[in-house]
Design a protein around this motif. Structure first.
Motif, PDB file in Angstrom:
ATOM      1  N   ALA A   1       8.183  12.403 -35.045  1.00 13.76           N
ATOM      2  CA  ALA A   1       8.744  11.101 -35.418  1.00 13.76           C
ATOM      3  C   ALA A   1       8.854  10.243 -34.171  1.00 13.76           C
ATOM      4  O   ALA A   1       9.213  10.731 -33.094  1.00 13.76           O
TER       5      ALA A   1
ATOM      6  N   GLY B   1      14.785  12.777 -44.777  1.00 16.15           N
ATOM      7  CA  GLY B   1      15.399  12.733 -43.456  1.00 16.15           C
ATOM      8  C   GLY B   1      16.869  13.088 -43.460  1.00 16.15           C
ATOM      9  O   GLY B   1      17.407  13.545 -42.446  1.00 16.15           O
TER      10      GLY B   1
ATOM     11  N   TYR C   1       6.869   8.333 -39.071  1.00 12.15           N
ATOM     12  CA  TYR C   1       6.635   9.748 -39.322  1.00 12.15           C
ATOM     13  C   TYR C   1       5.138  10.039 -39.191  1.00 12.15           C
ATOM     14  O   TYR C   1       4.306   9.332 -39.762  1.00 12.15           O
TER      15      TYR C   1
ATOM     16  N   ARG D   1      11.627   3.918 -37.936  1.00 10.04           N
ATOM     17  CA  ARG D   1      11.095   5.190 -37.483  1.00 10.04           C
ATOM     18  C   ARG D   1       9.682   5.331 -38.021  1.00 10.04           C
ATOM     19  O   ARG D   1       9.356   4.784 -39.064  1.00 10.04           O
TER      20      ARG D   1
ATOM     21  N   ALA E   1       2.405  13.338 -39.659  1.00  8.39           N
ATOM     22  CA  ALA E   1       2.356  14.691 -40.210  1.00  8.39           C
ATOM     23  C   ALA E   1       0.910  15.064 -40.530  1.00  8.39           C
ATOM     24  O   ALA E   1       0.067  14.205 -40.810  1.00  8.39           O
TER      25      ALA E   1
ATOM     26  N   LEU F   1       9.420  10.370 -47.205  1.00  9.66           N
ATOM     27  CA  LEU F   1       8.000  10.478 -46.898  1.00  9.66           C
ATOM     28  C   LEU F   1       7.321  11.431 -47.870  1.00  9.66           C
ATOM     29  O   LEU F   1       7.728  12.584 -48.005  1.00  9.66           O
TER      30      LEU F   1
ATOM     31  N   TYR G   1       9.453  14.685 -47.644  1.00 17.41           N
ATOM     32  CA  TYR G   1      10.395  14.953 -46.555  1.00 17.41           C
ATOM     33  C   TYR G   1      11.597  14.032 -46.693  1.00 17.41           C
ATOM     34  O   TYR G   1      11.456  12.813 -46.782  1.00 17.41           O
TER      35      TYR G   1
ATOM     36  N   CYS H   1       5.002  18.336 -36.995  1.00 12.55           N
ATOM     37  CA  CYS H   1       5.284  16.955 -37.391  1.00 12.55           C
ATOM     38  C   CYS H   1       6.114  16.284 -36.299  1.00 12.55           C
ATOM     39  O   CYS H   1       6.939  16.939 -35.647  1.00 12.55           O
TER      40      CYS H   1
END
Length: 772
Positions: free
Chosen positions: A681, A741, A661, A659, A663, A719, A739, A679
């Protein structure tokens, strides 16, 4: 009958495995032979793990066996008188090794194998001899043998080329003939910088090719001199190859044991499903691994002393570890004394404790291990209530036997860390340090350079400092922060809007600005070696750049993409830094100038680029797939435009992107820029790989505050967004947000230690002396 299995009784009309099937099997199991690459997907969750240095290790062992005249089954008889230093008129070698490079020896070995198969009760192919004509000179033959055992020959000097060519021609060794043809080129490069390393790599490639040829012999049953009998299944092999890969077989075949004289060797208590992959590993340096059988295979590798295969098994356990398997890994590591694997498994449990506590294996955890986990300062839990519930669930799984352990377990639960609502009693918020959770990840989060704006941009102070995260601290309830320590300083003064990358444990710092004037953009580059605690000046880039991005490719090349050459002048050019040559060169440019964008290396030559400023300095929504040799391909746009943002990859245990991310950053307003809090993904399509099959964007929790010109990194699957400013009031953020998940929430992790905007971050493995 799989590769290497002994042919059945010829009187029943059954043939040994043929080359076509064997080649197909090799492609499936090992991708055409062992090599330096990551694990490959297989069916039913099976991955093929490859040992990068296996060919070199095997041939080093074979050279040692030959020096001691062990398991050498072929005698080469020279037509001349022989010479001192080569054993008189004869030389003893391992026939599979020479057959891998010589068509003459291979043809002779195939003939002998067919002859022995045709004889009922034949004892297999054992010692034999081969006479060579007078045109084969001892020195030339020695050079060919050096090549067969090392992939290189140092004898192409001083008029020896003709003798080497004659020997290679007589034995049918085309690869040595090719070396002879290129002798002038080889001599010219002698002494050049980096030539020794290039020669070593060429030799490694030759040994890899030779081992593939030996694997073909095994698959076709050519020259196999031992049959391993396991549970009624016969597996053919070459003694020398087994001895080169396994200390168990080396001892069996070379130390006068009864089995050293037997053609058929019985291995009781070992199923074929465990022996066959280990024998195949001897030839391919690869193992098909899955959770269904990895522990049994690792036990067999330990028993038979296949050190390389055992290393692959433990590497699989380490990389593919999940909440459902980590406790089994820890149990295996503890039983077999694998201290590093046990530490990794324990660390995984501590980092993912809520998920592990919900796994089916958790109730079977030994009490001493649960005590150790609950008592560890490094335990990561969203709240201490999670630790309490896990301990209670473990006790309630078998209350009659475990109730006595409950007091000791509850003493490890740090009740003062619970909130009033959680515990419904009032505790002091001031906690002694001993009651905090203090976690020290192996990788440190390192901050490099940056800018300190002060209030309203009235005061600015550039930074040359490096800071690192020594520990992550958890206090009462959800209170968390980072313990920062100073690592050192940049060697040439402060810089901001620069780029960083990590290559083989070394930090690379490139470009940026050292002040605020249009001509203060830099092209200089440095690398920092944490083991030596030393900086090294690298070659300058071709162009000065700021607000650009750097990614590190699979080949350890450093790619610098786009950026601002001066204020409000961005570029499309891309430069590549070659570590060996210490030089920058241009690659294919982007399809338009970009700055303030974010980039992530996916796999191979693929780089994903999001957002940034176009030549008119408008924020973009674009998602681009860039390949240095092919250029730029447009993928699905983001939902929100942004520049001066961050993008980081969440990777699995094999380093593949799961994935992305994105932001922070700025967004377009009518006359000005505004803060971008949204944000997003990027998830790759199933089966599409990293970028090759495209993907889709989805929203996740917006940032709690603005982070423009921030730094970012992924540490332990979470993150981190660090610092930056607010574009709307020009006040610095100075905060660190994380962050998770699993919970879908941002957590505050305290404040930055120094400069907070246009700073850069990376992960670096620091030696213990720096962390102390």
């Amino acid at each position: 009958m799989g590769p290497g299995a002994a042919p059945k009784n010829p009187s029943r009309g059954e043939e040994p495995p043929q080359g076509g099937d064997a080649e197909q099997q090799e492609e499936t199991d090992a991708g055409g032979g062992g090599g330096s690459r990551g694990p490959e997907e297989g069916g039913d969750g099976v991955l093929t793990y490859c040992c990068e240095g296996h060919p070199e290790e095997v041939y080093a062992a074979l050279r040692g066996l030959r020096e001691c005249s062990l398991l050498t089954d072929l005698t080469l008889i020279l037509g001349g008188r022989g010479a001192a230093g080569v054993g008189g008129a004869t030389l003893r070698v391992h026939s599979p090794v020479l057959a891998a490079v010589s068509s003459l020896v291979r043809d002779a070995l195939e003939t002998r194998t067919r002859h022995h198969r045709a004889e009922p009760g034949a004892g297999g192919v054992r010692s034999w001899s081969l006479s060579l004509g007078p045109e084969v000179d001892p020195g030339g033959l020695q050079a060919v043998l050096d090549f067969a055992y090392s992939g290189d020959t140092a004898c192409l000097e001083g008029g020896t080329v003709a003798r080497v060519r004659a020997a290679a021609d007589a034995l049918g060794v085309p690869r040595v003939l090719d070396l002879c043809a290129r002798e002038g080129e080889i001599q010219k490069k002698q002494g050049e910088e980096g030539e020794e390393e290039r020669r070593r790599r060429r030799a490694a490639e030759q040994m890899k090719a030779s081992l593939r040829c030996v694997a073909e012999l095994w698959e076709e049953g050519v020259g196999c001199d031992v049959v391993l009998d396991v549970d009624g299944t016969a597996v053919q092999a070459h003694r020398a190859l087994l001895a080169a890969s396994s200390d168990y077989f080396r001892g069996m075949f070379t130390c006068g044991m009864r089995e050293s004289r037997q053609h058929r060797v019985s291995l009781p208590g070992l199923p074929p499903s465990e022996l066959l992959p280990l024998v195949a590993f001897s030839y391919r340096g690869a193992l098909p691994l899955g959770w269904a059988g990895v522990f049994e295979l690792a036990c067999a590798a330990h028993r038979l002393q296949f050190a390389g295969a055992l290393a692959l098994c433990t590497d699989f356990m380490r990389r593919e570890m999940t909440a459902a398997t980590c406790l089994d890994v820890a149990s295996f590591a503890g039983a077999y004394g694998a201290a590093r694997l046990l530490a990794d498994a324990d660390d995984f449990v501590l980092r993912n404790f809520p998920e592990v506590a919900a796994a089916p294996a958790f109730p079977d955890l030994p009490p001493d291990r649960l005590l150790a986990y609950l008592g560890s300062d490094a335990l990561v839990v969203p709240s201490e209530l999670c630790a309490f519930r896990a301990a209670a669930a473990w006790v309630l799984a078998d209350p009659e036997r475990r109730l006595a352990a409950a007091p000791a377990l509850m003493r490890q639960v740090r009740f003062p860390l619970m909130t009033f609502r959680e515990f419904q009693e009032e505790f002091s918020a001031e906690l002694p340090e001993a009651r905090r959770r203090l976690r020290r990840p192996e990788d440190a989060l390192v901050l490099v350079g940056g800018d300190l704006l002060g209030w309203g941009a009235a005061q600015r102070e550039l930074s040359r400092e490096l800071w690192f995260s020594h520990a992550l601290r958890s206090g009462t309830g959800l209170l968390k922060d980072v313990e920062w320590r100073r690592l050192g300083a940049l060697p040439d003064g402060p810089r901001f809007r620069h780029a960083v990358g990590v290559v083989r444990g070394r930090l690379h710092v490139v470009g940026g600005c050292d002040f605020y004037a249009p001509d203060d953009t830099m092209k200089s580059a440095y690398s920092y070696d944490p083991e030596l605690d030393r900086w090294r000046r690298l070659a300058d880039m071709q162009e000065a750049r700021s607000s650009f991005s750097v990614v590190v490719g699979d080949d350890d090349l450093l790619y610098a993409l786009g950026g601002d050459r001066q204020i409000n002048t961005n570029v499309a050019s891309v430069e590549v830094y070659d570590q060996q040559a210490d030089s920058w060169s241009y690659a294919r440019p982007l399809d338009q100038p970009l700055s303030g964008h974010a980039s992530v290396h996916l796999s191979g030559d693929q780089v994903l680029i999001t957002g940034g400023f176009d030549p008119q300095y408008r924020c973009l929504t674009s998602t681009l797939l860039y390949r240095p040799g092919r250029g730029t391909t447009r993928l699905a746009d983001m939902a929100h435009e942004r520049a001066q943002h961050v993008m980081e990859a969440l990777r699995d245990g094999r380093g593949r992107c799961r994935r992305l991310y994105v932001a922070g950053g700025v967004r377009n307003l009518r006359a000005f820029y505004g803060d971008q809090l949204a944000c997003e993904a990027y998830d790759f399509q199933a089966g599409g790989g990293c970028g090759g099959g495209g993907g889709t964007w989805s929203a996740f929790a917006p940032l709690p505050v603005a982070h423009v010109g921030a730094a970012a990194a992924v540490l332990e699957g979470r993150l981190y967004v660090l610092g930056g400013l607010s574009q709307e009031d020009f006040r610095e953020t100075g905060l660190v947000h994380r962050y998770d998940g699993a919970t879908g929430r941002w957590q505050s992790m305290g404040r930055m230690p120094g400069a907070v905007t246009d700073v850069r971050a990376c992960l670096l493995r620091l030696p213990g002396r720096l962390r102390r």
